[in-house]
Write an enzyme that holds these catalytic residues in place. Structure first.
Site, mmCIF file in Angstrom:
data_model
loop_
_atom_site.group_PDB
_atom_site.id
_atom_site.type_symbol
_atom_site.label_atom_id
_atom_site.label_comp_id
_atom_site.label_asym_id
_atom_site.label_seq_id
_atom_site.Cartn_x
_atom_site.Cartn_y
_atom_site.Cartn_z
ATOM 1 N N ASP A 6 0.875 -1.178 0.000
ATOM 2 C CA ASP A 6 0.000 0.000 0.000
ATOM 3 C C ASP A 6 0.909 1.224 0.000
ATOM 4 O O ASP A 6 2.124 1.111 0.206
ATOM 5 C CB ASP A 6 -0.894 -0.018 1.257
ATOM 6 C CG ASP A 6 -1.835 1.187 1.332
ATOM 7 O OD1 ASP A 6 -2.327 1.639 0.282
ATOM 8 O OD2 ASP A 6 -2.063 1.688 2.448
ATOM 9 N N SER A 7 0.302 2.387 -0.157
ATOM 10 C CA SER A 7 1.079 3.622 -0.042
ATOM 11 C C SER A 7 1.640 3.772 1.379
ATOM 12 O O SER A 7 2.657 4.426 1.587
ATOM 13 C CB SER A 7 0.181 4.819 -0.356
ATOM 14 O OG SER A 7 -0.935 4.815 0.516
ATOM 15 N N CYS A 69 -4.584 -1.518 -1.799
ATOM 16 C CA CYS A 69 -4.826 -0.084 -1.923
ATOM 17 C C CYS A 69 -5.824 0.115 -3.059
ATOM 18 O O CYS A 69 -5.571 -0.329 -4.191
ATOM 19 C CB CYS A 69 -3.500 0.596 -2.252
ATOM 20 S SG CYS A 69 -3.631 2.345 -2.652
ATOM 21 N N GLU A 148 -2.296 7.894 8.666
ATOM 22 C CA GLU A 148 -0.854 7.723 8.506
ATOM 23 C C GLU A 148 -0.085 8.423 9.629
ATOM 24 O O GLU A 148 0.953 7.953 10.073
ATOM 25 C CB GLU A 148 -0.467 8.330 7.153
ATOM 26 C CG GLU A 148 0.733 7.760 6.500
ATOM 27 C CD GLU A 148 0.593 6.297 6.135
ATOM 28 O OE1 GLU A 148 1.637 5.661 6.068
ATOM 29 O OE2 GLU A 148 -0.528 5.759 5.949
ATOM 30 N N CYS A 180 -11.215 3.078 0.674
ATOM 31 C CA CYS A 180 -9.768 3.297 0.872
ATOM 32 C C CYS A 180 -9.380 2.435 2.063
ATOM 33 O O CYS A 180 -10.074 2.452 3.092
ATOM 34 C CB CYS A 180 -9.491 4.771 1.167
ATOM 35 S SG CYS A 180 -7.805 5.105 1.746
ATOM 36 N N HIS A 182 -7.157 2.668 4.222
ATOM 37 C CA HIS A 182 -6.874 3.416 5.457
ATOM 38 C C HIS A 182 -8.135 3.636 6.295
ATOM 39 O O HIS A 182 -8.058 3.756 7.524
ATOM 40 C CB HIS A 182 -6.295 4.802 5.131
ATOM 41 C CG HIS A 182 -4.839 4.805 4.768
ATOM 42 N ND1 HIS A 182 -4.372 4.423 3.538
ATOM 43 C CD2 HIS A 182 -3.745 5.172 5.482
ATOM 44 C CE1 HIS A 182 -3.054 4.551 3.502
ATOM 45 N NE2 HIS A 182 -2.649 5.003 4.675
HETATM 46 N N1 DGL Z 1 -4.909 3.133 1.183
HETATM 47 C C1 DGL Z 1 -5.046 3.650 -0.121
HETATM 48 C C2 DGL Z 1 -6.383 3.333 -0.759
HETATM 49 O O1 DGL Z 1 -6.945 2.301 -0.436
HETATM 50 C C3 DGL Z 1 -4.442 4.953 -0.495
HETATM 51 C C4 DGL Z 1 -4.509 6.125 0.366
HETATM 52 C C5 DGL Z 1 -3.581 7.179 -0.157
HETATM 53 O O2 DGL Z 1 -2.397 6.888 -0.252
HETATM 54 O O3 DGL Z 1 -4.056 8.260 -0.537
HETATM 55 O O4 DGL Z 1 -6.863 4.042 -1.585
#
Ligand code: DGL
Length: 259
Positions: A6-7, A69, A148, A180, A182
């Site tokens: 993931d990011s 992600c 984050e 997302c 996150h």
């Molecule tokens: N966790 C990621 C997603 O599912 C990306 C969040 C990000 O880096 O902006 O989209």
């Protein structure tokens, strides 16, 4: 070994689901923390990162890769599959289909990064699976970065989340898709805002089931390697902070990788 990336820390919600369904599998999690967030970046940049990370995970010996992600999946999963044709690749897409199938009010919402909200792939998902349902796509800039930062879920941020959720509930939305990875970590503040009126839809368990289907039992030594493109120690520290104590017990010394 299964590679998951993931990011940043969001994909840990998917890693946790995979680890619960495959307790003996060896796992490698890579967080692209030098480049997080992806959600406000152009398509070409995200695709470049996804291909570099995919190549790295393949070189590390991963026999299956999970793009944990939504932003990376909607932007670049096809490019990654074309780039690594010999490796099964599982992506994460917003759960529009299960939300559309289960809604009673015929109104659903998708919370997502700006990149996912604007993506053709999300528009296609909605056209294919939610044609008879009203779908509100809600970009949530800054939410992934809030997770984050491992900051406490303060009153100010709670108010920001409530301001996005309240109009959805008022308009009769009864399924809210966490688009997302996150946002799974924001469940403790979203749940009380929707209790009894709407349900959250998260696809982490469905993604883990797909990993089992494609990868089989994947028995190993139940090891978890952590890699990050910046601040690897912080990635390890994030596990207990995000409530992922079982993963924290499994993880070994984190590594910095430059990609
Ligand atoms: N966790 C990621 C997603 O599912 C990306 C969040 C990000 O880096 O902006 O989209």
């Amino acid at each position: 070994m299964i590679g998951v990336f993931d990011s940043g820390y969001g994909g840990l919600s998917v890693l946790d689901a995979i680890a619960r369904q495959l307790p003996r599998a060896d796992l490698l999690y890579l967080a692209d923390t030098a480049h997080v967030p992806y959600g406000d970046k152009p398509e070409g940049f995200i695709t470049g990162r996804v291909l570099a990370i995919g190549e790295h995970l393949a070189a590390q010996g991963c026999s299956l890769i999970v793009v944990a992600c939504n932003t990376a999946t909607t932007t670049a999963i096809q490019a990654l599959r074309d780039h690594l044709p010999g490796i099964p690749i599982v992506g994460v897409e917003p759960g529009v289909k299960p939300a559309a199938q289960s809604t009673r009010t015929k109104r659903i919402a998708v919370l997502a990064t700006e990149a996912t909200a604007q993506s053709r792939r999300l528009a296609q998902l909605i056209a294919s699976h939610a044609a008879n349902v009203a779908v509100e796509v809600v970009p949530c800039p800054g939410w992934a970065s809030h997770v984050e930062a491992l900051r406490p879920l303060t009153g100010e941020f709670r108010a920001e989340v409530a301001a996005k959720i309240a109009p959805l509930i008022a308009s009769g939305v009864d399924r809210i898709v966490l688009g997302c990875t996150h946002y799974a970590f924001l469940t403790p503040i979203i749940e009380p805002l929707i209790a009894g009126r709407a349900e959250l839809v998260d696809v982490a368990d469905a993604v883990a089931r797909q990993v089992v289907r494609l990868g089989g039992a994947m028995s190993g030594r139940a090891e978890l390697w952590l890699q990050a493109t910046a601040k690897p120690q912080r990635l390890q520290y994030s596990l207990p902070m995000l409530g992922l104590t079982a993963l924290a017990e499994r993880s070994v010394t984190p590594q910095l990788v430059r990609l």
